[in-house]
Design a protein around this motif. Structure first.
Motif, PDB file in Angstrom:
ATOM      1  N   ALA A  13      43.401  50.122  48.024  1.00  0.00           N
ATOM      2  CA  ALA A  13      42.673  49.038  48.696  1.00  0.00           C
ATOM      3  C   ALA A  13      43.630  48.212  49.546  1.00  0.00           C
ATOM      4  O   ALA A  13      43.330  47.887  50.708  1.00  0.00           O
ATOM      5  CB  ALA A  13      41.978  48.159  47.663  1.00  0.00           C
ATOM      6  N   VAL A  14      44.772  47.889  48.983  1.00  0.00           N
ATOM      7  CA  VAL A  14      45.778  47.106  49.721  1.00  0.00           C
ATOM      8  C   VAL A  14      46.267  47.885  50.931  1.00  0.00           C
ATOM      9  O   VAL A  14      46.427  47.342  52.028  1.00  0.00           O
ATOM     10  CB  VAL A  14      46.953  46.738  48.787  1.00  0.00           C
ATOM     11  CG1 VAL A  14      48.106  46.133  49.586  1.00  0.00           C
ATOM     12  CG2 VAL A  14      46.502  45.762  47.711  1.00  0.00           C
ATOM     13  N   LYS A  15      46.503  49.166  50.748  1.00  0.00           N
ATOM     14  CA  LYS A  15      46.993  50.018  51.833  1.00  0.00           C
ATOM     15  C   LYS A  15      46.051  50.002  53.036  1.00  0.00           C
ATOM     16  O   LYS A  15      46.487  50.010  54.194  1.00  0.00           O
ATOM     17  CB  LYS A  15      47.166  51.450  51.332  1.00  0.00           C
ATOM     18  CG  LYS A  15      47.767  52.404  52.356  1.00  0.00           C
ATOM     19  CD  LYS A  15      47.725  53.841  51.858  1.00  0.00           C
ATOM     20  CE  LYS A  15      48.491  54.017  50.568  1.00  0.00           C
ATOM     21  NZ  LYS A  15      48.538  55.446  50.147  1.00  0.00           N
ATOM     22  N   ALA A  58      37.421  48.979  47.754  1.00  0.00           N
ATOM     23  CA  ALA A  58      37.586  50.389  47.414  1.00  0.00           C
ATOM     24  C   ALA A  58      36.776  50.664  46.165  1.00  0.00           C
ATOM     25  O   ALA A  58      36.910  49.964  45.163  1.00  0.00           O
ATOM     26  CB  ALA A  58      39.059  50.707  47.169  1.00  0.00           C
ATOM     27  N   VAL A  59      35.916  51.675  46.217  1.00  0.00           N
ATOM     28  CA  VAL A  59      35.080  52.043  45.076  1.00  0.00           C
ATOM     29  C   VAL A  59      35.809  53.078  44.230  1.00  0.00           C
ATOM     30  O   VAL A  59      36.234  54.116  44.740  1.00  0.00           O
ATOM     31  CB  VAL A  59      33.729  52.622  45.539  1.00  0.00           C
ATOM     32  CG1 VAL A  59      32.926  53.117  44.330  1.00  0.00           C
ATOM     33  CG2 VAL A  59      32.942  51.585  46.324  1.00  0.00           C
ATOM     34  N   VAL A  87      34.564  49.876  53.460  1.00  0.00           N
ATOM     35  CA  VAL A  87      34.564  50.398  52.101  1.00  0.00           C
ATOM     36  C   VAL A  87      35.095  51.828  52.122  1.00  0.00           C
ATOM     37  O   VAL A  87      34.840  52.582  53.074  1.00  0.00           O
ATOM     38  CB  VAL A  87      33.153  50.355  51.474  1.00  0.00           C
ATOM     39  CG1 VAL A  87      32.200  51.284  52.205  1.00  0.00           C
ATOM     40  CG2 VAL A  87      33.199  50.709  50.001  1.00  0.00           C
ATOM     41  N   ILE A  88      35.885  52.174  51.111  1.00  0.00           N
ATOM     42  CA  ILE A  88      36.376  53.542  50.951  1.00  0.00           C
ATOM     43  C   ILE A  88      36.090  53.990  49.512  1.00  0.00           C
ATOM     44  O   ILE A  88      35.821  53.161  48.637  1.00  0.00           O
ATOM     45  CB  ILE A  88      37.888  53.682  51.239  1.00  0.00           C
ATOM     46  CG1 ILE A  88      38.704  52.852  50.227  1.00  0.00           C
ATOM     47  CG2 ILE A  88      38.207  53.285  52.673  1.00  0.00           C
ATOM     48  CD1 ILE A  88      40.207  53.109  50.313  1.00  0.00           C
ATOM     49  N   VAL A 143      38.429  45.799  44.518  1.00  0.00           N
ATOM     50  CA  VAL A 143      38.147  47.087  43.875  1.00  0.00           C
ATOM     51  C   VAL A 143      36.782  46.955  43.210  1.00  0.00           C
ATOM     52  O   VAL A 143      36.517  45.984  42.502  1.00  0.00           O
ATOM     53  CB  VAL A 143      39.211  47.443  42.822  1.00  0.00           C
ATOM     54  CG1 VAL A 143      38.780  48.674  42.017  1.00  0.00           C
ATOM     55  CG2 VAL A 143      40.561  47.694  43.482  1.00  0.00           C
ATOM     56  N   PHE A 144      35.905  47.922  43.465  1.00  0.00           N
ATOM     57  CA  PHE A 144      34.569  47.954  42.857  1.00  0.00           C
ATOM     58  C   PHE A 144      34.508  49.097  41.838  1.00  0.00           C
ATOM     59  O   PHE A 144      35.052  50.172  42.082  1.00  0.00           O
ATOM     60  CB  PHE A 144      33.480  48.212  43.907  1.00  0.00           C
ATOM     61  CG  PHE A 144      33.439  47.220  45.039  1.00  0.00           C
ATOM     62  CD1 PHE A 144      33.522  45.857  44.804  1.00  0.00           C
ATOM     63  CD2 PHE A 144      33.304  47.655  46.355  1.00  0.00           C
ATOM     64  CE1 PHE A 144      33.469  44.948  45.841  1.00  0.00           C
ATOM     65  CE2 PHE A 144      33.250  46.755  47.403  1.00  0.00           C
ATOM     66  CZ  PHE A 144      33.336  45.396  47.154  1.00  0.00           C
ATOM     67  N   ASP A 145      33.819  48.858  40.735  1.00  0.00           N
ATOM     68  CA  ASP A 145      33.559  49.958  39.822  1.00  0.00           C
ATOM     69  C   ASP A 145      32.061  50.058  39.543  1.00  0.00           C
ATOM     70  O   ASP A 145      31.299  49.161  39.869  1.00  0.00           O
ATOM     71  CB  ASP A 145      34.373  49.826  38.534  1.00  0.00           C
ATOM     72  CG  ASP A 145      33.683  48.988  37.467  1.00  0.00           C
ATOM     73  OD1 ASP A 145      33.034  47.973  37.826  1.00  0.00           O
ATOM     74  OD2 ASP A 145      33.797  49.323  36.277  1.00  0.00           O
ATOM     75  N   GLY A 146      31.655  51.182  38.932  1.00  0.00           N
ATOM     76  CA  GLY A 146      30.228  51.463  38.766  1.00  0.00           C
ATOM     77  C   GLY A 146      29.633  51.049  37.440  1.00  0.00           C
ATOM     78  O   GLY A 146      28.558  51.554  37.078  1.00  0.00           O
TER      79      GLY A 146
END
Length: 274
Positions: A110-112, A21-22, A45-46, A118-121
């Motif tokens: 993300a788990v859901k 998840a981003v 990816v969401i 988890v990705f960050d920018g």
């Protein structure tokens, strides 16, 4: 590394991660990351966007417009920083509390959806500035693919341009809480003042800007080459009158212009270690 090598490294990092998840703000970095992640991982990816009083409506609306072009699943959550204990007092490690809350909520999404990460920018340039949010990311197990691929902000803009991503030349943005000197209380009313003042300057045609809130004083930062626009009586009178309507008593122009993290310039090395 050459730019193309970095790009290939980014795609390999995402491929090996498998899914995620981003934490998506609609800014230059997270939009680029999301586009590449979706190209590599598809429906694995969401995007998760957090709404709060520190995140202007204009930014949220732009984020929705960008993501609609990618086809990625977009989740909107609420992450109201002012409800986090200690945040409104604006300590030097304010961003640590914010990012801890944000990443924990993104991880829940993300788990859901059965996603691994988890990705960050965060990008490679962020290593050189005071970024307490990076400590939160590390504690939360967040992956920063752009940083791992050693992609700088300029790299990301160049690659975004090549990929026809509309944010390639978008001005950099940081949450509105960054407009206040450390130790000065942050309130919804003050955030609204900053938001309205910045929107007014944007509507006037200014691009990269910040309105720093120093109690009764508004300190305006614009790109160095845009400072000349203020040397016009009509422009100064117009901005001064509007800022006074918003609630500021005095309106100033920072003669050095916009620079990232100007509020960090007063911090000691001991404070940065928090």
């Amino acid at each position: 590394m050459e730019l193309q090598q970095k790009f290939e490294k980014l795609k390999q990092i995402l491929k090996e991660a498998g899914s995620g998840a981003v934490a998506y703000s609609g800014g230059v970095d997270s939009t680029f990351l999301l586009k590449v992640a979706y190209d590599v991982l598809g429906d694995d990816v969401i995007a998760v966007t957090a709404r709060s009083s520190t995140y202007p409506e204009r930014e949220y609306n732009e984020a929705k417009e960008y993501i609609a072009q990618f086809g990625t699943k977009h989740i909107t959550i609420v992450s109201e920083e002012l409800e986090i204990e200690g945040f409104s007092k604006n300590p030097v490690n304010r961003c640590y509390f914010c990012k801890t809350e944000l990443f924990s909520k993104v991880r829940m999404e993300a788990v859901k959806y059965g996603l691994k990460h988890v990705f960050d920018g965060s990008n490679f340039d962020d290593i050189g500035d005071y970024r307490p949010g990076m400590k939160a990311a590390k504690e939360q197990g967040v992956i920063s693919p752009l940083k791992l691929a050693e992609l700088t902000k300029n790299d990301i803009r160049e690659l975004s341009k090549q990929l026809n991503i509309p944010t390639w030349n978008k001005p950099s943005f940081a949450c509105l809480s960054s407009r206040f000197p450390y130790g000065k209380e942050i309130t919804i009313e003050k955030l609204s003042m900053v938001d309205r003042a910045e929107q007014f300057l944007i509507d006037m045609g200014f691009k990269q800007l910040r309105v720093r809130h120093h109690d009764e004083i508004a300190r305006i930062e614009v790109e160095p080459d845009e400072r000349v626009s203020f040397f016009d009586l009509e422009t100064m009178d117009k901005i001064g009158a509007e800022f006074k309507r918003i609630g500021f008593k005095y309106v100033t122009l920072d003669i050095l212009g916009y620079r990232t993290g100007s509020m960090n310039e007063v911090l000691s090395e001991e404070e940065k270690a928090l």
